[in-house]
Scaffold this motif. Structure first.
Motif, PDB file in Angstrom:
ATOM      1  N   LEU A  19      78.928  12.549  48.139  1.00  0.00           N
ATOM      2  CA  LEU A  19      80.072  11.723  47.725  1.00  0.00           C
ATOM      3  C   LEU A  19      79.636  10.600  46.785  1.00  0.00           C
ATOM      4  CD1 LEU A  19      81.992  11.629  51.112  1.00  0.00           C
ATOM      5  CD2 LEU A  19      82.873  12.541  48.943  1.00  0.00           C
ATOM      6  N   PHE A  20      78.497   9.971  47.054  1.00  0.00           N
ATOM      7  CA  PHE A  20      78.004   8.916  46.158  1.00  0.00           C
ATOM      8  C   PHE A  20      77.792   9.487  44.758  1.00  0.00           C
ATOM      9  CE2 PHE A  20      75.641   6.565  49.856  1.00  0.00           C
ATOM     10  CZ  PHE A  20      76.852   6.167  50.389  1.00  0.00           C
ATOM     11  N   THR A  21      77.264  10.712  44.693  1.00  0.00           N
ATOM     12  CA  THR A  21      77.002  11.350  43.398  1.00  0.00           C
ATOM     13  C   THR A  21      78.312  11.747  42.712  1.00  0.00           C
ATOM     14  OG1 THR A  21      74.904  12.200  44.245  1.00  0.00           O
ATOM     15  CG2 THR A  21      75.766  13.243  42.261  1.00  0.00           C
ATOM     16  N   ARG A 104      69.974  14.601  43.819  1.00  0.00           N
ATOM     17  CA  ARG A 104      71.272  13.954  44.048  1.00  0.00           C
ATOM     18  C   ARG A 104      71.092  12.508  44.499  1.00  0.00           C
ATOM     19  NH1 ARG A 104      73.875  18.075  48.071  1.00  0.00           N
ATOM     20  NH2 ARG A 104      71.712  18.159  48.671  1.00  0.00           N
ATOM     21  N   LEU A 105      70.096  12.286  45.338  1.00  0.00           N
ATOM     22  CA  LEU A 105      69.818  10.930  45.808  1.00  0.00           C
ATOM     23  C   LEU A 105      69.374  10.044  44.643  1.00  0.00           C
ATOM     24  CD1 LEU A 105      69.687   9.132  48.291  1.00  0.00           C
ATOM     25  CD2 LEU A 105      67.367   9.948  48.678  1.00  0.00           C
ATOM     26  N   LYS A 106      68.538  10.588  43.789  1.00  0.00           N
ATOM     27  CA  LYS A 106      68.077   9.854  42.611  1.00  0.00           C
ATOM     28  C   LYS A 106      69.253   9.444  41.727  1.00  0.00           C
ATOM     29  CE  LYS A 106      64.971  10.366  38.654  1.00  0.00           C
ATOM     30  NZ  LYS A 106      64.044  11.276  37.964  1.00  0.00           N
ATOM     31  N   ALA A 107      70.193  10.374  41.512  1.00  0.00           N
ATOM     32  CA  ALA A 107      71.373  10.079  40.690  1.00  0.00           C
ATOM     33  C   ALA A 107      72.262   9.028  41.349  1.00  0.00           C
ATOM     34  CB  ALA A 107      72.171  11.361  40.444  1.00  0.00           C
ATOM     35  N   ALA A 108      72.436   9.129  42.653  1.00  0.00           N
ATOM     36  CA  ALA A 108      73.278   8.153  43.362  1.00  0.00           C
ATOM     37  C   ALA A 108      72.660   6.765  43.300  1.00  0.00           C
ATOM     38  CB  ALA A 108      73.477   8.590  44.814  1.00  0.00           C
ATOM     39  N   VAL A 109      71.357   6.675  43.491  1.00  0.00           N
ATOM     40  CA  VAL A 109      70.672   5.376  43.446  1.00  0.00           C
ATOM     41  C   VAL A 109      70.743   4.789  42.043  1.00  0.00           C
ATOM     42  CG1 VAL A 109      68.415   4.240  43.650  1.00  0.00           C
ATOM     43  CG2 VAL A 109      69.169   5.829  45.425  1.00  0.00           C
ATOM     44  N   ALA A 110      70.521   5.620  41.037  1.00  0.00           N
ATOM     45  CA  ALA A 110      70.548   5.139  39.653  1.00  0.00           C
ATOM     46  C   ALA A 110      71.914   4.571  39.267  1.00  0.00           C
ATOM     47  CB  ALA A 110      70.174   6.272  38.695  1.00  0.00           C
ATOM     48  N   ALA A 111      72.965   5.051  39.900  1.00  0.00           N
ATOM     49  CA  ALA A 111      74.324   4.625  39.539  1.00  0.00           C
ATOM     50  C   ALA A 111      74.823   3.414  40.325  1.00  0.00           C
ATOM     51  CB  ALA A 111      75.285   5.793  39.742  1.00  0.00           C
ATOM     52  N   GLU A 114      73.593  -1.698  44.376  1.00  0.00           N
ATOM     53  CA  GLU A 114      73.402  -1.908  45.817  1.00  0.00           C
ATOM     54  C   GLU A 114      72.434  -0.880  46.402  1.00  0.00           C
ATOM     55  OE1 GLU A 114      76.009  -2.615  49.858  1.00  0.00           O
ATOM     56  OE2 GLU A 114      77.031  -2.547  47.929  1.00  0.00           O
ATOM     57  N   LEU A 115      72.543   0.376  45.972  1.00  0.00           N
ATOM     58  CA  LEU A 115      71.621   1.397  46.454  1.00  0.00           C
ATOM     59  C   LEU A 115      70.220   1.184  45.903  1.00  0.00           C
ATOM     60  CD1 LEU A 115      73.769   4.662  46.468  1.00  0.00           C
ATOM     61  CD2 LEU A 115      73.186   3.145  48.376  1.00  0.00           C
ATOM     62  N   GLN A 116      70.110   0.661  44.682  1.00  0.00           N
ATOM     63  CA  GLN A 116      68.794   0.346  44.131  1.00  0.00           C
ATOM     64  C   GLN A 116      68.114  -0.729  44.970  1.00  0.00           C
ATOM     65  OE1 GLN A 116      69.349  -0.573  39.947  1.00  0.00           O
ATOM     66  NE2 GLN A 116      70.450   1.343  39.634  1.00  0.00           N
ATOM     67  N   GLU A 117      68.907  -1.698  45.421  1.00  0.00           N
ATOM     68  CA  GLU A 117      68.376  -2.757  46.277  1.00  0.00           C
ATOM     69  C   GLU A 117      67.889  -2.182  47.611  1.00  0.00           C
ATOM     70  OE1 GLU A 117      70.330  -6.360  48.767  1.00  0.00           O
ATOM     71  OE2 GLU A 117      70.846  -6.292  46.631  1.00  0.00           O
ATOM     72  N   ARG A 118      68.675  -1.287  48.219  1.00  0.00           N
ATOM     73  CA  ARG A 118      68.278  -0.669  49.490  1.00  0.00           C
ATOM     74  C   ARG A 118      67.027   0.177  49.305  1.00  0.00           C
ATOM     75  NH1 ARG A 118      69.854  -3.300  53.510  1.00  0.00           N
ATOM     76  NH2 ARG A 118      69.483  -1.505  54.810  1.00  0.00           N
ATOM     77  N   ASP A 119      66.937   0.870  48.183  1.00  0.00           N
ATOM     78  CA  ASP A 119      65.763   1.693  47.898  1.00  0.00           C
ATOM     79  C   ASP A 119      64.520   0.815  47.757  1.00  0.00           C
ATOM     80  OD1 ASP A 119      64.641   4.322  47.374  1.00  0.00           O
ATOM     81  OD2 ASP A 119      64.409   3.662  45.295  1.00  0.00           O
ATOM     82  N   ALA A 120      64.674  -0.338  47.121  1.00  0.00           N
ATOM     83  CA  ALA A 120      63.546  -1.266  46.979  1.00  0.00           C
ATOM     84  C   ALA A 120      63.107  -1.785  48.346  1.00  0.00           C
ATOM     85  CB  ALA A 120      63.927  -2.430  46.065  1.00  0.00           C
TER      86      ALA A 120
END
Length: 192
Positions: A19-21, A104-111, A114-120
């Motif tokens: 869904l994020f993607t 798919r996870l990479k695409a969702a994080v890149a977009a 907030e997800l980039q922050e969680r990934d960091a």
């Protein structure tokens, strides 16, 4: 809805990433994630406090496995040798579903910022677990931090290579992560 069907946690993660993607992180609701996963909203909240936490699902296990691999390294193993053993141990927990989620996870994080922050934050947690395990082995703190950061980078880049490699590649994540670690080791030697 099948409320007690096994694998709810994994289905929730897959549904959320999809869904994020498809529609973006901000536009995705907990209700939509639960419906896509075939569970109730209350089942969602039994597994996750909010949708942000879906990205770091399994991080505690991953960090624990990295630390255990380092702790179990033979006496006399250098910091990067111990990190390599941690990477091997953690890689063993990553199966085909983890691999399939990669792009798919990479695409969702890149977009999503907030997800980039969680990934960091996930990377920080992995590095802290490895640093602590190395320090407990007697590795000086600065060296432990450096080796851990190299381990995180090796894991992340190895995971990216693995998830993007041909599906006939049955070797798993470990060879990819260890190859990146060797590349980083060689590159650091050229820094002078």
């Amino acid at each position: 809805m099948a409320r007690w069907e096994p694998g709810a946690r994994e289905r929730l993660v897959v549904a959320a990433v999809d869904l994020f993607t498809e529609q973006g992180y901000d536009e995705t609701t907990v209700t939509q994630i639960a419906e896509r996963a075939g569970v109730t909203k209350s089942t969602f909240f039994r597994h996750f406090p909010d949708k942000r936490e879906l990205l770091v699902a399994g991080q505690e296990t991953l960090s624990r496995l990295l630390a255990e691999g380092i702790a179990d390294a033979p006496d006399g193993a250098g910091p990067l040798e111990a990190v390599a053993l941690g990477l091997e141990r953690a890689s063993g927990a990553m199966g085909p579903q983890n691999r399939d989620l990669g792009p798919r996870l990479k695409a969702a994080v890149a977009a999503s910022a907030e997800l980039q922050e969680r990934d960091a934050l996930k990377s920080v947690g992995m590095a802290a677990a490895m640093t602590d395990a190395l320090v407990q082995r007697g590795v000086p703190t600065t060296t432990a931090h450096l080796a851990s950061e190299m381990g995180v980078l090796a894991f992340k880049q190895g995971y990216a290579r693995w998830s993007e490699s041909a599906r006939g590649d049955a070797d798993g994540l470990a060879p990819h992560a260890l190859a990146v670690l060797q590349e980083l080791r060689a590159a650091s030697a050229t820094l002078g």
